[in-house]
Design a protein around this motif. Structure first.
Motif, short mmCIF file in Angstrom:
data_model
loop_
_atom_site.label_atom_id
_atom_site.label_comp_id
_atom_site.label_asym_id
_atom_site.label_seq_id
_atom_site.Cartn_x
_atom_site.Cartn_y
_atom_site.Cartn_z
N ALA A 1 124.87 111.13 30.54
CA ALA A 1 124.85 111.42 29.12
C ALA A 1 126.26 111.06 28.50
O ALA A 1 126.35 110.59 27.45
CB ALA A 1 124.84 112.88 28.88
N ARG A 2 127.28 111.21 29.21
CA ARG A 2 128.93 110.92 29.00
C ARG A 2 128.83 109.42 28.56
O ARG A 2 129.33 108.85 27.68
CB ARG A 2 129.81 111.41 30.08
CG ARG A 2 129.94 112.82 30.20
CD ARG A 2 131.31 113.28 30.87
NE ARG A 2 130.98 112.85 32.18
CZ ARG A 2 130.59 113.27 33.11
NH1 ARG A 2 130.00 114.61 33.11
NH2 ARG A 2 130.50 112.93 34.61
N LYS A 3 128.25 108.53 29.38
CA LYS A 3 128.16 107.24 29.48
C LYS A 3 127.95 106.72 27.74
O LYS A 3 128.20 105.81 27.50
CB LYS A 3 127.36 106.66 30.52
CG LYS A 3 127.40 104.92 30.74
CD LYS A 3 126.53 104.65 31.83
CE LYS A 3 126.31 103.00 31.77
NZ LYS A 3 125.47 102.87 33.08
N LEU A 4 126.48 107.24 27.64
CA LEU A 4 125.91 107.00 26.44
C LEU A 4 126.45 107.74 25.18
O LEU A 4 126.00 107.45 24.17
CB LEU A 4 124.55 107.45 26.63
CG LEU A 4 123.62 106.89 27.75
CD1 LEU A 4 122.10 107.21 27.94
CD2 LEU A 4 123.28 105.19 27.18
N GLY A 5 127.53 108.83 25.31
CA GLY A 5 127.83 109.26 24.50
C GLY A 5 127.08 110.28 23.67
O GLY A 5 126.83 110.62 22.42
N MET A 6 126.16 110.89 24.70
CA MET A 6 125.05 112.01 24.21
C MET A 6 125.29 113.28 24.60
O MET A 6 125.74 113.52 25.73
CB MET A 6 123.66 111.34 24.47
CG MET A 6 123.21 110.14 23.95
SD MET A 6 121.87 109.56 24.55
CE MET A 6 120.51 110.65 23.89
N GLU A 7 125.22 114.47 23.76
CA GLU A 7 125.17 115.76 24.33
C GLU A 7 123.80 115.80 25.16
O GLU A 7 122.93 115.40 24.94
CB GLU A 7 124.96 116.57 22.97
CG GLU A 7 125.88 116.64 21.98
CD GLU A 7 125.91 117.58 20.89
OE1 GLU A 7 126.02 118.89 21.20
OE2 GLU A 7 125.37 117.25 19.88
N LEU A 8 124.21 116.84 25.93
CA LEU A 8 123.18 117.34 27.02
C LEU A 8 123.41 118.70 27.58
O LEU A 8 124.38 118.85 27.96
CB LEU A 8 122.89 116.25 28.03
CG LEU A 8 121.96 116.55 29.48
CD1 LEU A 8 120.67 116.39 28.77
CD2 LEU A 8 122.12 115.67 30.54
N ASN A 9 122.55 119.53 27.38
CA ASN A 9 122.75 120.87 27.94
C ASN A 9 121.69 121.05 29.37
O ASN A 9 120.45 120.88 29.42
CB ASN A 9 122.20 121.91 27.12
CG ASN A 9 121.91 123.23 27.70
OD1 ASN A 9 122.60 123.51 28.78
ND2 ASN A 9 121.33 124.18 26.78
N MET A 10 122.55 120.85 30.64
CA MET A 10 121.71 121.00 31.79
C MET A 10 120.87 122.10 32.08
O MET A 10 120.25 122.27 32.99
CB MET A 10 122.87 120.67 32.81
CG MET A 10 123.28 119.28 32.75
SD MET A 10 122.08 118.30 33.54
CE MET A 10 121.81 118.66 35.08
N THR A 11 121.12 123.36 31.20
CA THR A 11 120.07 124.58 31.34
C THR A 11 119.67 125.01 30.00
O THR A 11 120.04 125.96 29.64
CB THR A 11 121.21 125.77 31.95
OG1 THR A 11 122.25 125.85 31.20
CG2 THR A 11 121.57 125.32 33.29
N PRO A 12 118.93 124.29 29.52
CA PRO A 12 118.02 124.32 28.21
C PRO A 12 117.32 125.85 28.35
O PRO A 12 116.82 126.20 29.30
CB PRO A 12 117.34 123.26 27.84
CG PRO A 12 116.91 122.69 29.13
CD PRO A 12 118.04 122.95 29.93
N ALA A 13 117.50 126.61 27.16
CA ALA A 13 116.95 128.02 27.28
C ALA A 13 115.40 127.86 27.47
O ALA A 13 114.79 128.74 27.82
CB ALA A 13 117.43 128.59 25.70
N PHE A 14 114.72 126.80 26.94
CA PHE A 14 113.28 126.85 27.09
C PHE A 14 112.78 125.48 27.76
O PHE A 14 112.42 124.43 27.27
CB PHE A 14 112.72 126.82 25.72
CG PHE A 14 112.79 127.81 24.87
CD1 PHE A 14 112.17 129.02 25.17
CD2 PHE A 14 114.10 128.02 23.93
CE1 PHE A 14 112.42 130.38 24.22
CE2 PHE A 14 114.31 128.89 23.12
CZ PHE A 14 113.74 130.15 23.21
N TRP A 15 112.95 125.45 28.97
CA TRP A 15 112.75 124.65 30.06
C TRP A 15 112.52 125.33 31.48
O TRP A 15 113.24 126.07 31.93
CB TRP A 15 113.63 123.62 30.05
CG TRP A 15 113.37 122.09 30.94
CD1 TRP A 15 112.61 121.16 30.53
CD2 TRP A 15 113.58 122.05 32.30
NE1 TRP A 15 112.25 120.31 31.47
CE2 TRP A 15 112.73 120.79 32.42
CE3 TRP A 15 113.96 122.75 33.55
CZ2 TRP A 15 112.75 120.08 33.95
CZ3 TRP A 15 113.89 122.21 34.73
CH2 TRP A 15 113.35 121.04 35.03
N PRO A 16 111.42 124.68 32.21
CA PRO A 16 110.30 123.94 31.79
C PRO A 16 109.51 124.89 30.68
O PRO A 16 109.61 126.04 30.61
CB PRO A 16 109.48 123.93 32.78
CG PRO A 16 109.95 124.95 33.86
CD PRO A 16 111.20 125.19 33.50
#
Length: 199
Positions: free
Chosen positions: A71-86
Motif C-alpha cells: 500500500a505504501r509503495k502504491l501511495g494508497m490508504e489501507l486499513n488492516m483491520t476493517p470494521a466489516f471484514w469478512p
C-alpha cells in the motif's frame, strides 16, 4: 485486440490494491477486460488454498507486513483491520455483474469504490445503501442492486466454476485470451509487459 478475464474477490485487499492500474494498462494496449467477481472462500478448498484464519502463523505474519508495504509503495490508504471484514461478498459482486451487463457507467470505478469502502472507509459492502451509493457514484442506476440479484447470483456461481476450471487460485488473477496467467496485483507490471509483446 487482446482480452483479459479479471477474476477477483470483493474480500481481497490485494484486489483493492489493483486500483485503476488494470484499466489503464488495458487502455494503453487496446485490450478489453471482463470483470469476474467470484467466491474465493468456496474456491480455496478446491484449489489448495485456505481462508486467513486457517493459514499457518508464518503466512499470516508475512501478510501483515506485505499488505501495508505494498500500500505504501502504491501511495494508497489501507486499513488492516476493517470494521466489516469478512462480510458477505455476494451482494456487491452481484451489483458489479449487473452493472457490467447494463453498461453505461464506470465499471472499474464501481469496483474500486466498493473495495475502498471496505479497506479504507470502514463500510459494510454487504449493505444495500453502500452498494447503491457506489453504483450511483460510478454512473449506474442504483436500482441495479435490486434488479440484478437473480442474474447476478447465477453469474457469480458460474464465475466460480469457470475460475476453478481455468486454474484460478487467488485474487486478483488475470488471464489473457492467449491463456497467459498472472496472479497478484504485484504482477500487473508483468501483464503490461506481456501486452506490449516484451515478455
Amino acid at each position: 485486440m487482446a482480452h483479459i478475464d479479471y477474476y477477483f474477490s470483493m474480500l481481497s485487499p490485494y484486489a483493492y490494491l489493483v486500483g485503476d492500474r488494470l484499466e489503464q494498462s488495458a487502455k494503453r494496449h487496446g485490450a478489453t477486460v471482463t470483470y469476474k467477481p467470484f467466491d474465493i472462500v468456496a474456491a480455496f478448498p478446491r484449489t489448495g488454498g485456505a481462508p486467513l484464519p486457517a493459514r499457518h502463523p508464518s503466512r499470516i505474519a508475512y501478510r501483515a507486513q506485505e499488505l501495508p508495504r505494498q500500500a505504501r509503495k502504491l501511495g494508497m490508504e489501507l486499513n488492516m483491520t476493517p470494521a466489516f471484514w469478512p462480510t458477505n461478498a455476494a451482494p456487491s459482486s452481484y451489483a458489479i455483474i449487473a452493472a457490467q451487463k447494463a453498461g453505461g457507467g464506470d465499471l472499474p470505478g464501481l469496483v474500486h469504490c466498493l473495495l475502498k469502502a471496505c479497506w479504507v472507509e470502514d463500510k459494510d459492502i454487504a449493505d444495500d445503501a453502500v452498494i447503491k451509493s457506489c453504483l450511483e457514484g460510478a454512473g449506474f442506476d442504483p436500482s441495479l442492486a435490486d434488479s440484478g440479484l437473480l442474474s447476478g447470483a447465477e453469474t457469480y456461481a458460474a464465475n466460480l466454476e469457470q475460475a476453478v476450471s481455468e486454474g484460478v487460485f487467488g485474487s486478483p488473477f488475470f488471464i489473457t485470451d492467449s491463456g497467459e496467467k498472472f496472479w497478484g496485483q504485484d504482477r500487473l507490471d508483468d501483464l503490461e509487459l506481456y501486452l506490449a509483446g516484451k515478455i
